[in-house]
Motif scaffolding. Structure first.
Motif, PDB file in Angstrom:
ATOM      1  N   TYR A 221       0.854  -1.178   0.000  1.00 21.84           N
ATOM      2  CA  TYR A 221       0.000   0.000   0.000  1.00 21.84           C
ATOM      3  C   TYR A 221       0.897   1.238   0.000  1.00 21.84           C
ATOM      4  CZ  TYR A 221      -3.890  -3.057   1.381  1.00 21.84           C
ATOM      5  OH  TYR A 221      -4.830  -4.033   1.425  1.00 21.84           O
ATOM      6  N   LYS A 222       0.518   2.231  -0.796  1.00 21.49           N
ATOM      7  CA  LYS A 222       1.294   3.467  -0.854  1.00 21.49           C
ATOM      8  C   LYS A 222       0.389   4.653  -0.505  1.00 21.49           C
ATOM      9  CE  LYS A 222       4.644   1.839  -4.292  1.00 21.49           C
ATOM     10  NZ  LYS A 222       5.292   2.096  -5.605  1.00 21.49           N
TER      11      LYS A 222
ATOM     12  N   ILE B 238      -4.301   6.016   5.412  1.00 21.37           N
ATOM     13  CA  ILE B 238      -4.699   4.990   4.460  1.00 21.37           C
ATOM     14  C   ILE B 238      -5.464   3.916   5.215  1.00 21.37           C
ATOM     15  CG2 ILE B 238      -2.663   3.506   4.673  1.00 21.37           C
ATOM     16  CD1 ILE B 238      -2.731   3.186   1.617  1.00 21.37           C
TER      17      ILE B 238
ATOM     18  N   VAL C 245      -6.031  -0.218   5.170  1.00 24.05           N
ATOM     19  CA  VAL C 245      -5.654  -1.522   4.626  1.00 24.05           C
ATOM     20  C   VAL C 245      -6.840  -2.463   4.787  1.00 24.05           C
ATOM     21  CG1 VAL C 245      -3.214  -1.175   5.112  1.00 24.05           C
ATOM     22  CG2 VAL C 245      -4.648  -2.276   6.825  1.00 24.05           C
TER      23      VAL C 245
ATOM     24  N   VAL D  73       3.190  -1.110   4.031  1.00 24.38           N
ATOM     25  CA  VAL D  73       2.614   0.226   3.833  1.00 24.38           C
ATOM     26  C   VAL D  73       3.770   1.206   3.703  1.00 24.38           C
ATOM     27  CG1 VAL D  73       1.147   2.042   4.768  1.00 24.38           C
ATOM     28  CG2 VAL D  73       0.543  -0.356   5.142  1.00 24.38           C
TER      29      VAL D  73
END
Length: 419
Positions: free
Chosen positions: A242-243, A257, A259, A328
């Motif tokens: 994940y970016k 963010i 997840v 991440v």
């Protein structure tokens, strides 16, 4: 300088016009390489010899080290020998983390005549950190009907060192049921012989992580496997990596963010709980992870000038202990939150009145800790004085005369710098 804010910094410099002489600035670059964690007083190199400076003048010329934008000095000049020596602990991991190259920039300043030399210190990694697992033990629950060849993910060990000094391989203590997966980039247990809950309900495995340093360092974790009757599927993340980006100084509760992982099982076997995998103590104070929703939020202070990115491991675990992992990657966005600072590097306190126009009488350095456009600065002085600023090396400026000085008319000047 650009950005949502503009700053102005004023520095007053007062000097007298006398009948003494002055000389010009001489510049040069030096570069040294040495390992991290050297003892205090370690000789990095001899700056006097390399620059051709007379040892007997080092003290009178006030030879010194200046580190731009930092409270630390890292090294000093031995005025008796001309050696550049370490003056405090230099830890590569603290300075550069996992960056392939670690270079510390310092300035070597001498006076009478004024000289400024840019020195690059290339700090090499040594194997001073062992591999570490997040916990001393890992709890796993695996159904007894699991097929031979089934693989189960294990969280990787973390080593603060880099390159060969980082984790190179894993060794699983010999046992009757599991081997390490040989064809996966991740650390996985592979079931080699069927489990039988009636014969053995619990299995303890010892996993060792080894780095490639000399001497070699290692870290261990005990994997405790409970044999169950059912749990067919491990959670699966929607992404392996994940970016996200987050502006520095984001307030607490800012969402970074989310997840997400799903589990094909039903009931307790399909309930997914999220947790951080390996994460440093500093990062634990900066981010939080909601165990039920997978939301990662800001909880502490994010400073671009301290850390430009974060690499965090997250874990998804179902109700009976099967786990999956994802990474991440969080990039920090620089904000224009630092005012530029002006440093007086050297100044002739006594300046003769008969100096020709264009004579250099001082050096200043302007530094802004922000990056790119936010760190660009312009420097000027007030009008109606017989001086001007001339850009020099990097953010250094020379103060030079622009006209004839007359002590009988004006015996001293107050010069205001602004940017």
């Amino acid at each position: 300088m650009t950005g949502p804010e503009r700053f102005q910094v004023l520095v007053l410099i007062h000097f007298f016009v006398t009948l003494t002489g002055t000389k010009h600035l001489v510049r040069g670059d030096l570069s040294y390489s040495f390992p991290e964690e050297t003892k205090l007083g370690f000789i990095i190199g001899n700056v006097a010899k390399e620059l051709g400076v007379d040892l007997s003048t080092l003290s009178s010329r006030k030879a010194r080290v200046d580190v731009e934008g930092s409270r630390k000095r890292y090294c000093d000049v031995n005025l008796n020998t001309g050696d550049l020596i370490t003056s405090e602990r230099i830890d590569r991991e603290s300075l550069c983390g996992k960056k392939p190259s670690c270079v510390v920039k310092i300035d070597l300043v001498l006076e009478n005549p004024l000289e400024l030399h840019r020195v690059s210190l290339h700090v090499h990694d040594v194997n001073d950190n062992p591999p570490k697992f997040k916990k001393n033990s890992i709890e796993m629950e695996i159904r007894e009907s699991a097929d031979k060849g089934s693989r189960f993910s294990i969280e990787e060990a973390h080593d603060a060192d880099m390159g060969q000094n980082d984790v190179q391989r894993y060794v699983l203590e010999k046992n009757d049921h599991f081997i390490l997966s040989a064809d996966s980039k991740r650390v996985q247990l592979q079931l080699e012989n069927n489990l039988d809950r009636e014969k053995q309900r619990e299995i303890n495995l010892l996993l060792t992580a080894l780095d490639g340093g000399s001497p070699q360092k290692s870290g261990t974790v005990v994997i405790h496997v409970t044999v169950l009757d059912a749990n067919d599927n491990a959670p699966v993340f929607t992404q392996a990596v994940y970016k996200a980006t987050v502006p520095e100084n984001s307030p607490p509760e800012t969402l970074v963010i989310t997840v997400s992982a799903t589990d094909a099982d039903e009931g307790v076997n399909g309930d997914v709980i999220y947790d951080f995998g390996h994460v440093s103590e500093e990062n634990l104070d900066i981010f939080s992870l909601d165990p039920k929703t997978g939301k990662i939020k800001v909880t502490g202070v994010i400073d671009f000038e301290e850390t430009t990115s974060f690499d965090i491991s997250v874990e998804a675990k179902d109700g009976l202990g099967l786990t999956s992992y994802a990474k991440v990657l969080i990039d920090v966005i620089d904000m224009n939150d630092n005012a530029p600072a002006i440093y007086l590097k050297s100044m002739s306190s006594n300046t003769p009145e008969n100096l020709p126009s264009g004579t250099e009488v001082g050096i200043i350095n302007v530094h802004d800790r922000d990056s790119e456009n936010n760190g660009q600065v312009r420097c000027s002085i007030q009008e109606n004085v017989p001086f001007k600023l001339v850009p020099s090396i990097k953010n250094y400026y020379s103060l030079v005369t622009t006209g004839q000085l007359d002590r009988e008319l004006v015996s001293d000047y107050n010069i205001t710098y602004c940017h």
